[in-house]
Design a protein around this motif. Structure first.
Motif, short mmCIF file in Angstrom:
data_model
loop_
_atom_site.label_atom_id
_atom_site.label_comp_id
_atom_site.label_asym_id
_atom_site.label_seq_id
_atom_site.Cartn_x
_atom_site.Cartn_y
_atom_site.Cartn_z
N ASN A 58 39.43 46.69 32.18
CA ASN A 58 38.81 47.40 31.05
C ASN A 58 37.96 48.60 31.46
N ALA A 101 31.97 56.52 28.07
CA ALA A 101 32.50 55.62 29.11
C ALA A 101 31.39 54.72 29.61
N ASP A 141 36.91 52.42 31.89
CA ASP A 141 37.29 53.59 31.12
C ASP A 141 37.07 54.90 31.86
N ALA A 151 42.96 55.04 32.66
CA ALA A 151 41.68 55.76 32.53
C ALA A 151 41.76 57.14 33.19
#
Length: 500
Positions: A129, A60, A131, A162
């Motif tokens: 985006n 991550a 994670d 996520a």
């Protein structure tokens, strides 16, 4: 900075459990005891959480950290600093509050703002985006539904793809009772600090905590000197109750058990309870049931001694028995009521379950020689309240059952609670959703009654019995999964757990 108590799995969680309000009131004493400030304790928490997240999610690279208006938010700012130094891309979104930040959290926030980056308001657009999400919104002090903007932030976290790591407690979960009063974060993992809190183990906790981890922040020795509010039970506790047998022991040494129940159509309940008692090590088991069940019961399990439940056989069996278990499949007709009336006059150790509890709710008989094992519905009838009230504080409900009915109480459910008149309170941290099927309670009754017959006191029988029951189911789930688990599947696992 992670100390030796950082966990890789729940088997290494501590056995002492504390109320969250006790921890909040006393952690400053613990910090002084080891010579650190509360801000240094916060840094330890943030660094421990960062290390855990790196271990769990090594790939991550874009983290979203949700910081509330308390010390959980302060932990989040420390995590952000650690992650930034490691080259991870950090976005912080902060909730608001009506009062100033605690001094330690304010210090962590200013450190971030002055040296590392910005903080976005609660209504900022979330990055597309990221994670990993770090949940530092609400801590252990919440005892009501989250207000805005926290409710919306929690909902967004739950909808985001996520994984979520919660700090200390999933935001919105009551750390004392395990109840969510409104919106609550569904965490993938939770890392709790200083002490293990009761709300992480019962109520709705199993739905929202995810995998539970623990870090004492260096306070483990200080905490060991404190008196916990309750105990956490696992398979590792069994050896303190279940000892090897004497080589010269015989069946009479291991309990003469009487099981009463199995009205028309429910003969399987009392048969399962009786066989569970045998599998747990009972010396002799007699079952009194409807006459139509006798042939099938003897064919399936010839080691059981089975007779019709009649006034004459009941009086003789009560006189013969060391321990009496009544309720599985008993029903509430005159047939079952007769048995309850006669059993109620005995001072022998007893276990009451199922319809025996529904009849007990009418008589409200209090006694010290009995274990009762209600599920939440039965507990609600016993306390003349709703199931929602029982589940809103399972620990309090168990203690109230003890106060009204005496003896030892086993309040079944996710995070089964055991309580007795001496003030002992424990949570069985075993079991799984596969146990949500008919007959599981009958197996538990047989296990506990068998341990009573083998000489364990009421409380120890209840504690050990709940552990054996839950761990047997966990082993089956590990082997074949949770769905499709039958109560009788547990019978093959029990002997391996009751032989130290």
């Amino acid at each position: 900075m992670i100390d030796h108590q950082q966990n890789k799995d729940t088997t290494s969680l501590p056995y002492s459990v504390f109320r969250a309000d006790w921890v909040r009131e006393n952690e400053s004493k613990g910090a002084r005891h080891i010579g650190v400030s509360l801000y240094q304790l916060m840094e330890r928490a943030g660094e421990a959480a960062f290390a855990l997240c790196r271990r769990l999610y090594p790939d991550a690279r874009r983290w979203l950290i949700l910081c509330g208006h308390g010390n959980n938010g302060g932990d989040g700012y420390v995590i952000a600093r650690c992650a930034k130094q490691y080259g991870i891309e950090i976005t912080i979104i902060s909730g608001t509050g009506d009062s100033p930040l605690p001094a330690e959290a304010q210090q962590a926030r200013e450190n971030w703002l002055n040296n590392y980056g910005q903080i976005f308001p609660h209504d900022a657009v979330w990055p597309l985006n990221c994670d990993l999400i770090i949940d530092g919104l609400l801590g252990t002090g919440i005892n009501s539904a989250p207000r805005e903007p926290y409710a919306s932030l929690i909902n967004q976290a739950n909808q985001y793809p996520a994984p979520v790591v919660s700090l200390d407690i999933p935001s919105g979960l009551d750390a004392n009772t395990g109840i969510a009063h409104g919106e609550v974060v569904y965490a993938s993992q939770t890392l709790t600090f200083v002490a293990l809190k009761s709300g992480l183990l019962t109520g709705q906790a199993r739905d929202v905590v995810g995998k539970l981890y623990y870090n004492s922040l260096g306070l483990s020795r200080w905490l060991a000197e404190q008196k916990p509010q309750l105990q956490r039970l696992t398979v590792d506790c069994l050896n303190q109750w279940i000892k090897p047998r004497r080589p010269c022991s015989h069946k009479g040494d291991h309990g003469k058990l009487l099981f009463i129940g199995g009205d028309t159509g429910t003969g399987g309940a009392i048969r399962m309870a009786g066989e569970a008692a045998l599998r747990t090590g009972a010396g002799l088991v007699r079952v009194l049931t409807r006459v139509e069940h006798i042939a099938g019961m003897l064919a399936a399990r010839p080691e059981l001694m089975v007779q019709p439940l009649e006034q004459g056989t009941l009086a003789a069996a009560i006189d013969w028995a060391d321990v009496i278990a009544i309720g599985p499949g008993l029903g509430q007709s005159d047939w079952g009521r007769l048995a309850i009336e006669q059993v109620s006059g005995s001072d022998k150790p007893m276990l009451w379950d199922a319809d025996a509890l529904n009849l007990l709710a009418i008589t409200a008989d209090k006694r010290q020689n009995r274990i009762i094992t209600p599920h939440p519905g039965e507990a609600a009838r016993l306390l003349q309240c709703s199931v929602e009230q029982i589940e809103s504080d399972r620990l309090h409900s168990a203690m109230e059952l003890v106060r009204r009915y005496g003896g030892t109480v086993v309040l079944k459910g996710a995070g089964t609670v055991i309580a007795d008149e001496s003030g002992v309170l424990a949570i069985a941290d075993v079991g799984n959703p596969g146990m949500a099927s008919g007959g599981m309670g009958d197996i538990l009754s047989g296990i506990i009654a068998s341990l009573l017959g083998q000489g364990l006191p009421l409380l120890d029988s209840a504690l050990a019995g709940c552990v054996v029951h839950g761990v047997a189911a966990d082993r089956i789930a590990l082997r074949q999964g949770e769905r499709g688990m039958l109560a009788t599947d547990l019978l093959s696992e029990i002997p391996g757990l009751v032989n130290p």
